[in-house]
Motif scaffolding. Sequence first.
Motif, PDB file in Angstrom:
ATOM      1  N   ALA A  48      18.439  10.299  43.814  1.00 48.51           N
ATOM      2  CA  ALA A  48      17.566   9.127  43.879  1.00 48.51           C
ATOM      3  C   ALA A  48      16.099   9.515  43.873  1.00 48.51           C
ATOM      4  O   ALA A  48      15.251   8.771  43.377  1.00 48.51           O
ATOM      5  CB  ALA A  48      17.891   8.311  45.128  1.00 48.51           C
ATOM      6  N   SER A  49      15.786  10.672  44.409  1.00 50.86           N
ATOM      7  CA  SER A  49      14.392  11.134  44.418  1.00 50.86           C
ATOM      8  C   SER A  49      13.898  11.485  43.017  1.00 50.86           C
ATOM      9  O   SER A  49      12.690  11.512  42.760  1.00 50.86           O
ATOM     10  CB  SER A  49      14.245  12.351  45.335  1.00 50.86           C
ATOM     11  OG  SER A  49      15.153  13.382  44.937  1.00 50.86           O
ATOM     12  N   ASP A  50      14.842  11.756  42.088  1.00 49.00           N
ATOM     13  CA  ASP A  50      14.489  12.056  40.703  1.00 49.00           C
ATOM     14  C   ASP A  50      14.435  10.773  39.864  1.00 49.00           C
ATOM     15  O   ASP A  50      13.403  10.457  39.262  1.00 49.00           O
ATOM     16  CB  ASP A  50      15.506  13.021  40.090  1.00 49.00           C
ATOM     17  CG  ASP A  50      15.627  14.307  40.873  1.00 49.00           C
ATOM     18  OD1 ASP A  50      14.588  14.813  41.334  1.00 49.00           O
ATOM     19  OD2 ASP A  50      16.761  14.785  41.042  1.00 49.00           O
ATOM     20  N   ILE A  51      15.558  10.067  39.811  1.00 49.74           N
ATOM     21  CA  ILE A  51      15.672   8.819  39.039  1.00 49.74           C
ATOM     22  C   ILE A  51      16.471   7.831  39.882  1.00 49.74           C
ATOM     23  O   ILE A  51      17.699   7.878  39.905  1.00 49.74           O
ATOM     24  CB  ILE A  51      16.368   9.050  37.682  1.00 49.74           C
ATOM     25  CG1 ILE A  51      15.667  10.139  36.877  1.00 49.74           C
ATOM     26  CG2 ILE A  51      16.416   7.743  36.891  1.00 49.74           C
ATOM     27  CD1 ILE A  51      16.386  10.506  35.583  1.00 49.74           C
TER      28      ILE A  51
ATOM     29  N   GLU B  15      21.692  11.408  28.559  1.00 50.92           N
ATOM     30  CA  GLU B  15      20.661  10.701  27.791  1.00 50.92           C
ATOM     31  C   GLU B  15      19.601  10.110  28.720  1.00 50.92           C
ATOM     32  O   GLU B  15      18.410  10.132  28.406  1.00 50.92           O
ATOM     33  CB  GLU B  15      21.300   9.606  26.945  1.00 50.92           C
ATOM     34  CG  GLU B  15      20.321   8.895  26.014  1.00 50.92           C
ATOM     35  CD  GLU B  15      20.993   7.843  25.147  1.00 50.92           C
ATOM     36  OE1 GLU B  15      20.268   7.165  24.388  1.00 50.92           O
ATOM     37  OE2 GLU B  15      22.234   7.697  25.221  1.00 50.92           O
ATOM     38  N   VAL B  16      20.044   9.604  29.845  1.00 50.86           N
ATOM     39  CA  VAL B  16      19.103   9.051  30.828  1.00 50.86           C
ATOM     40  C   VAL B  16      18.171  10.149  31.337  1.00 50.86           C
ATOM     41  O   VAL B  16      16.948   9.947  31.444  1.00 50.86           O
ATOM     42  CB  VAL B  16      19.864   8.394  31.995  1.00 50.86           C
ATOM     43  CG1 VAL B  16      18.916   8.068  33.143  1.00 50.86           C
ATOM     44  CG2 VAL B  16      20.579   7.138  31.527  1.00 50.86           C
ATOM     45  N   LYS B  17      18.714  11.301  31.638  1.00 54.42           N
ATOM     46  CA  LYS B  17      17.893  12.418  32.125  1.00 54.42           C
ATOM     47  C   LYS B  17      16.845  12.836  31.094  1.00 54.42           C
ATOM     48  O   LYS B  17      15.684  13.097  31.428  1.00 54.42           O
ATOM     49  CB  LYS B  17      18.787  13.612  32.477  1.00 54.42           C
ATOM     50  CG  LYS B  17      19.678  13.369  33.691  1.00 54.42           C
ATOM     51  CD  LYS B  17      20.626  14.529  33.933  1.00 54.42           C
ATOM     52  CE  LYS B  17      19.902  15.763  34.410  1.00 54.42           C
ATOM     53  NZ  LYS B  17      20.869  16.847  34.763  1.00 54.42           N
ATOM     54  N   LYS B  18      17.245  12.857  29.832  1.00 59.14           N
ATOM     55  CA  LYS B  18      16.312  13.225  28.763  1.00 59.14           C
ATOM     56  C   LYS B  18      15.227  12.174  28.591  1.00 59.14           C
ATOM     57  O   LYS B  18      14.042  12.488  28.441  1.00 59.14           O
ATOM     58  CB  LYS B  18      17.082  13.408  27.456  1.00 59.14           C
ATOM     59  CG  LYS B  18      16.208  13.843  26.280  1.00 59.14           C
ATOM     60  CD  LYS B  18      17.053  14.061  25.026  1.00 59.14           C
ATOM     61  CE  LYS B  18      16.175  14.486  23.847  1.00 59.14           C
ATOM     62  NZ  LYS B  18      16.993  14.695  22.608  1.00 59.14           N
ATOM     63  N   PHE B  19      15.622  10.900  28.625  1.00 57.88           N
ATOM     64  CA  PHE B  19      14.678   9.790  28.458  1.00 57.88           C
ATOM     65  C   PHE B  19      13.639   9.770  29.577  1.00 57.88           C
ATOM     66  O   PHE B  19      12.491   9.361  29.372  1.00 57.88           O
ATOM     67  CB  PHE B  19      15.453   8.474  28.440  1.00 57.88           C
ATOM     68  CG  PHE B  19      14.612   7.239  28.303  1.00 57.88           C
ATOM     69  CD1 PHE B  19      14.021   6.896  27.093  1.00 57.88           C
ATOM     70  CD2 PHE B  19      14.414   6.406  29.406  1.00 57.88           C
ATOM     71  CE1 PHE B  19      13.253   5.744  26.973  1.00 57.88           C
ATOM     72  CE2 PHE B  19      13.644   5.251  29.293  1.00 57.88           C
ATOM     73  CZ  PHE B  19      13.060   4.926  28.072  1.00 57.88           C
TER      74      PHE B  19
ATOM     75  N   MET C  23       8.743  -0.984  40.875  1.00 57.07           N
ATOM     76  CA  MET C  23       7.396  -0.827  40.317  1.00 57.07           C
ATOM     77  C   MET C  23       6.368  -0.486  41.399  1.00 57.07           C
ATOM     78  O   MET C  23       5.329   0.107  41.108  1.00 57.07           O
ATOM     79  CB  MET C  23       6.959  -2.118  39.614  1.00 57.07           C
ATOM     80  CG  MET C  23       7.577  -2.354  38.268  1.00 57.07           C
ATOM     81  SD  MET C  23       6.948  -3.906  37.558  1.00 57.07           S
ATOM     82  CE  MET C  23       7.334  -3.659  35.820  1.00 57.07           C
ATOM     83  N   SER C  24       6.662  -0.881  42.624  1.00 57.81           N
ATOM     84  CA  SER C  24       5.700  -0.720  43.716  1.00 57.81           C
ATOM     85  C   SER C  24       5.604   0.731  44.166  1.00 57.81           C
ATOM     86  O   SER C  24       6.469   1.562  43.859  1.00 57.81           O
ATOM     87  CB  SER C  24       6.115  -1.596  44.903  1.00 57.81           C
ATOM     88  OG  SER C  24       7.275  -1.065  45.538  1.00 57.81           O
ATOM     89  N   LYS C  25       4.563   1.013  44.903  1.00 59.26           N
ATOM     90  CA  LYS C  25       4.382   2.360  45.448  1.00 59.26           C
ATOM     91  C   LYS C  25       5.533   2.714  46.366  1.00 59.26           C
ATOM     92  O   LYS C  25       6.053   3.827  46.329  1.00 59.26           O
ATOM     93  CB  LYS C  25       3.049   2.439  46.203  1.00 59.26           C
ATOM     94  CG  LYS C  25       2.731   3.819  46.754  1.00 59.26           C
ATOM     95  CD  LYS C  25       1.375   3.833  47.439  1.00 59.26           C
ATOM     96  CE  LYS C  25       1.060   5.224  48.010  1.00 59.26           C
ATOM     97  NZ  LYS C  25      -0.269   5.242  48.681  1.00 59.26           N
ATOM     98  N   GLN C  26       5.967   1.754  47.201  1.00 63.37           N
ATOM     99  CA  GLN C  26       7.070   1.991  48.113  1.00 63.37           C
ATOM    100  C   GLN C  26       8.353   2.329  47.366  1.00 63.37           C
ATOM    101  O   GLN C  26       9.138   3.166  47.799  1.00 63.37           O
ATOM    102  CB  GLN C  26       7.305   0.757  48.994  1.00 63.37           C
ATOM    103  CG  GLN C  26       8.455   0.917  49.983  1.00 63.37           C
ATOM    104  CD  GLN C  26       8.756  -0.354  50.758  1.00 63.37           C
ATOM    105  OE1 GLN C  26       8.072  -1.372  50.591  1.00 63.37           O
ATOM    106  NE2 GLN C  26       9.769  -0.327  51.610  1.00 63.37           N
ATOM    107  N   GLY C  27       8.545   1.683  46.205  1.00 59.85           N
ATOM    108  CA  GLY C  27       9.766   1.883  45.440  1.00 59.85           C
ATOM    109  C   GLY C  27       9.712   3.034  44.455  1.00 59.85           C
ATOM    110  O   GLY C  27      10.689   3.275  43.732  1.00 59.85           O
ATOM    111  N   GLY C  28       8.589   3.732  44.372  1.00 59.84           N
ATOM    112  CA  GLY C  28       8.489   4.913  43.508  1.00 59.84           C
ATOM    113  C   GLY C  28       7.596   4.753  42.309  1.00 59.84           C
ATOM    114  O   GLY C  28       7.354   5.708  41.567  1.00 59.84           O
ATOM    115  N   GLY C  29       7.090   3.552  42.042  1.00 57.92           N
ATOM    116  CA  GLY C  29       6.145   3.347  40.944  1.00 57.92           C
ATOM    117  C   GLY C  29       6.707   3.652  39.572  1.00 57.92           C
ATOM    118  O   GLY C  29       6.058   4.316  38.752  1.00 57.92           O
ATOM    119  N   ALA C  30       7.891   3.146  39.272  1.00 62.30           N
ATOM    120  CA  ALA C  30       8.533   3.426  37.982  1.00 62.30           C
ATOM    121  C   ALA C  30       7.699   2.904  36.814  1.00 62.30           C
ATOM    122  O   ALA C  30       7.128   1.810  36.874  1.00 62.30           O
ATOM    123  CB  ALA C  30       9.920   2.802  37.938  1.00 62.30           C
TER     124      ALA C  30
END
Length: 456
Positions: free
Chosen positions: A275-278, A240-244, A181-188
């Motif tokens: 990893a840079s995508d999902i 399905e994950v890519k679409k979601f 969730m964090s900025k360092q972790g990508g802000g999911a």
Amino acid sequence: MKHILSVALAALSALGVFGCKGPETKAEASKEPVVAKETAAPLTPAAKGTGPIKVGILHSLSGTMAISETSLKDVALMTIDEINAAGGVLGRKLEPVVVDPASNWPLFAEKAKELIQGQGVAVTFGCWTSVSRKSVLPVFEELNGLLFYPVQYEGEESSYNVFYTGAAPNQQAIPAVEYLMSKQGGGAKRWVLLGTDYVYPRTTNKILRYFLTSKGVAEADILEKYTPFGHSDYQTIVAEVKKFAQGKPTAVVSTINGDSNVPFYKELGNQGLKASDIPVVAFSVGEEELRGIDTKPLVGHLAAWNYFMSIDNPTNAAFIKKWKAYVAANKLPDGDKRVTNDPMEATYVGIHMWAQAAEQAGTVDVDAVRQAVAGQSFAAPSGFPIKMDEKNHHLHKPVMIAEIKEGGQFQVVWKTEGPVVAAPWSPFVPESAKKVADWTYPWVCGNCTAGKFAAK
């Protein structure tokens, strides 16, 4: 002494501290606080103080979980050899009794009973999946056996007969999601909860759903999927994950267990999911599981554990050296390709803590050792002095999040400053929030407020 022990046990019975379930009525509380004679395990040769001390090793050496559990058997045998070389426990050698439940959950219970009643083991080290632990739990509680469980799990449990040396959710799952969730972790902002279909993934994801919604994540932004043990075709699920994931930063939280991790990670590479995508954070994938995978497409994906082989400190260097020497001396399969991982470290720590507790108690009697384990400390390969909590039968553990590197190792990208106290009952689950795990009562080893063999 026997009279003092009987009085203490009777007092404990009235307080309701036996097993997961204490006495529920005054009549039950008045009963003698021992297992019923028709089901009680006889006093073992180990407890009588003659001959070698038998210890059980209860891990799947065949079936879907062998990929993960075989190394736990191996490191347990290494640790027993190490203790024996130093003089054993109470001047007696440890004799391992190894059984193979073969990734068959009902068979775990049968093998546990065989170890306690048939072999008379003083303690058992074993299980990986929570369904296997749940299978054996009634056996250990009914026969008053002692189990050291070395793998991260879903919490929501506290047993008088189990010491949990793996992580509770607040020592792995929650920090991992907070990191993503964090900025360092990508802000999911969107979440895929993907797991094997059994109790650990489902309960962990239940906790994570409560946690995510408490942070303002909408139900529509959570996708939850399960596959059976041994599942091998992840093409549809990855698609399905890519679409979601379209439209919002998305992360995958993986609680896939066993050999299904190999085809899952291969499919990520096949579909170019970087990893840079999902980013994918895994709770059951470590160095051992990555040995059979081309890790180049997986660089940057994450794992959350309490130990990684790549940690640089003298204690870990010594642990790895011992392991490699043991592998070579015993000509274990794959030789110099063998690695260390988190559950192996937890196994190593647990066996040493049990040995320390037995020395402190002056016996391997289950009731005495159980009390002596509380407060024990050990200089762990993680680099921290790890303590068994005096109250809840769980270790205090550091939390680490690491990225997969080429070659199957990990690089730590975030960690806590020190060990975290386990919370067996999740504060995010309404029906669990007020529950407390506390096995502290003044009986048998009422002086065990700190480990006699605490790490310096």
